[in-house]
Design an enzyme around this catalytic site. Structure first.
Site, PDB file in Angstrom:
ATOM      1  N   LYS A  69      46.653  26.703  41.854  1.00  0.00           N
ATOM      2  CA  LYS A  69      46.768  25.576  40.927  1.00  0.00           C
ATOM      3  C   LYS A  69      47.023  24.258  41.675  1.00  0.00           C
ATOM      4  O   LYS A  69      46.678  23.187  41.181  1.00  0.00           O
ATOM      5  CB  LYS A  69      47.908  25.812  39.931  1.00  0.00           C
TER       6      LYS A  69
HETATM    7  C1  PLP Z   1      45.416  30.372  37.297  1.00  0.00           C
HETATM    8  C2  PLP Z   1      45.222  31.513  38.214  1.00  0.00           C
HETATM    9  C3  PLP Z   1      44.080  32.334  38.164  1.00  0.00           C
HETATM   10  C4  PLP Z   1      42.994  32.162  37.114  1.00  0.00           C
HETATM   11  O1  PLP Z   1      42.208  31.006  37.324  1.00  0.00           O
HETATM   12  P1  PLP Z   1      41.299  30.408  36.141  1.00  0.00           P
HETATM   13  O2  PLP Z   1      40.806  29.112  36.648  1.00  0.00           O
HETATM   14  O3  PLP Z   1      42.246  30.237  34.970  1.00  0.00           O
HETATM   15  O4  PLP Z   1      40.219  31.374  35.865  1.00  0.00           O
HETATM   16  C5  PLP Z   1      43.957  33.365  39.081  1.00  0.00           C
HETATM   17  N1  PLP Z   1      44.922  33.592  39.995  1.00  0.00           N
HETATM   18  C6  PLP Z   1      46.037  32.837  40.079  1.00  0.00           C
HETATM   19  C7  PLP Z   1      47.070  33.169  41.090  1.00  0.00           C
HETATM   20  C8  PLP Z   1      46.224  31.764  39.205  1.00  0.00           C
HETATM   21  O5  PLP Z   1      47.351  31.020  39.284  1.00  0.00           O
END
Ligand code: PLP
Length: 500
Positions: free
Chosen positions: A112
């Site tokens: 993120k």
């Molecule tokens: C948010 C997240 C995801 C999923 O990503 P999207 O863009 O929502 O598909 C996968 N792994 C981790 C560790 C995340 O924080």
């Protein structure tokens, strides 16, 4: 210019679309035309740093930002010592033809950060460009990861305030400490007496309360959101697909122009959608493989053409993928459905009224040609963490392990031998309990504190504990507020010193 996927909103510049977040007709903003990157431009990216590659790619999507503005946003997001790897998003070779694109070297140890370090800067620049005077109040309901990444990203960013609501008993010890020790003059963190849904429902009620919104407007505040429906959160993610490809060519693992597959652990479909934009722009991507956990609504959709959210919700060891409505799929449906907003609006109406919609067989075939898919459960995820560590000495977090197993399954079933890049979304230290249990094949670790688990994991893997996690144990606690789930509007007002 940016248009809404549902077709009944005005076209906007990138800055206006980013400032607005969601389109007024309920749709998501998408670029009217997808820019292209030819072989010469791709060659030009090869010798560049991550920041320089970002400047080149972002300029194509954000033409109303000057290059100086973009450079300054990028330097603030990825420069200095913000990321523990100078490469920002390094690619590690794990086997001859399987690579890990590590997106977790940022301040919160999860992917993120790649977007939430840049979004606040793009947003604050956008407010300036469109001459918006109001102070933005960003409300975040979090099950753990997004809250901390938003706090880090928006910390001390001008003209913004952040309020994060997390479920009092619903986050891990590390996640709680990450949030309650957060520094910064423009942010507040609340523990909500309730679960994640209570926090999320509370935030949604506030967004939809027009009287509340006009009270805020009179005091110069405007509500906004930091979740992945905002174009400003999606566009930074396109960069690392290009950067990974450039690194593979630079490392002589690929010749320029030859294809790769990306395998993406998917929840809200934001990460993998950024890969789709990169492919549309001309990056030599063969397949984008969509990996899910037991909440396999996307696997079912990509197999049958029916998206059906009416199903059991599972709490898994890859919690950031525990999701039944993948919001960003709407953008893919728009682009792959001949840019027909009436059709998208119809599907989204079906989803909200019946909880399900179906695409045509032709549309399904076109989508399947790009997006193979698969899912694995917690037991297979743990087995994969253990096996990859044993065989290759490489440590996977549970989300990345889901993608790894799906990548192996895909290769075996399809016979496709294209080199695979597994998009690695979290540091194994962030999900230390699950990883430790998988590596030691026992559950005894549950009794220990998470800090003991961090140390044990570091010894087992030989990896350093990310400094931002290690220092949590000694950081002063700054946020102790607890609020009832119905008191959220009141605490927002109180925080903004609105009395009436
Ligand atoms: C948010 C997240 C995801 C999923 O990503 P999207 O863009 O929502 O598909 C996968 N792994 C981790 C560790 C995340 O924080």
């Amino acid at each position: 210019m940016y248009v809404s996927t549902r077709g009944s909103a005005d076209k906007l510049t990138a800055a206006a679309a980013i400032a607005q977040g969601i389109a007024p007709d309920g749709g998501l903003f998408v670029p009217e035309a997808i820019p292209s990157v030819d072989k010469a431009a791709l060659t030009g990216l090869l010798p560049l740093s991550y920041q320089e590659r970002a400047a080149a790619i972002l300029a194509l999507f954000l033409p109303d930002y000057t290059q100086a503005e973009l450079n300054s946003c990028i330097a603030g997001a990825y420069g200095g010592a913000k990321f523990t790897s100078p490469a920002v998003a390094p690619v590690t070779r794990v086997t001859d033809d399987m690579f890990a694109l590590e997106l977790w070297h940022g301040p919160t140890s999860a992917f993120k950060d790649m977007a939430l370090q840049l979004l606040p800067r793009l947003l604050s620049c956008a407010l300036n460009k469109i001459d918006e005077q109001a102070e933005l109040v960003i409300l975040v309901a979090t099950s753990g990861d997004t809250g901390k990444a938003a706090l880090e990203g928006f910390k001390d960013v001008e003209q913004t305030r952040v309020m994060v609501f997390y479920p009092e008993d619903g986050v891990s010890q590390i996640q709680r400490l990450q949030m309650i020790t957060q520094e910064g003059s423009n942010l507040t963190v609340f523990a909500v007496k309730g679960n994640f849904d209570d926090a999320q429902t509370g935030v949604k009620h506030i967004f939809n309360d027009s009287a509340f919104n006009s009270t805020l407007a009179q005091r110069g505040f405007k509500l906004s959101s930091a979740n992945s429906i905002n174009w400003g959160r999606l566009v930074p993610q396109i960069v690392y697909y290009f950067s990974a490809y450039a690194d593979l060519v630079q490392g002589k693992h690929l010749t320029l122009g030859s294809p790769v597959n990306f395998v993406v652990p998917t929840g809200n479909f934001g990460n993998i959608l950024a890969g789709y934009y990169a492919k549309c722009m001309g990056l030599p991507v063969n397949k984008l493989i969509c990996a899910s956990n037991s909440n396999n609504v996307l696997t079912d959709f990509l197999t049958t053409g029916v998206y059906n959210r009416n199903r059991q919700f599972y709490k898994t060891h890859s919690p950031s993928m525990d999701i039944l409505i993948s919001s960003n799929l709407e953008r893919l449906l728009y682009h792959m459905g001949n840019n027909d907003p009436a059709q998208v609006a119809h599907w989204m109406h079906e989803l909200s009224t019946k909880g399900e919609y179906r695409v045509s067989p032709e549309q399904l075939q076109a989508i399947q040609a790009i997006f193979p898919s698969g899912w694995v459960d917690d037991a297979e995820t743990a087995a994969t963490i253990g096996r990859i560590h044993k065989d290759y000495g490489y440590s996977l977090d549970p989300h990345t392990a889901v993608a790894w197993k799906v990548a192996e399954d895909y290769r075996r079933k399809s016979g496709d031998t294209t080199p695979q890049v597994i998009v690695s979304t979290a540091s194994p230290f962030k999900f230390n309990e699950t990883v430790l249990a998988a590596l030691t094949e026992n559950d005894g670790v549950k009794a220990k504190s998470e800090f003991a688990a961090l140390n044990q994991l570091s010894e087992l893997t030989g990896l350093p504990i990310p400094p931002a996690l290690a220092e949590l144990e000694s950081k002063p606690v700054r946020h102790t507020a607890v609020c009832g789930k119905h008191a959220m509007p009141d605490v927002v007002k109180a925080t903004l010193h609105i009395t009436e």
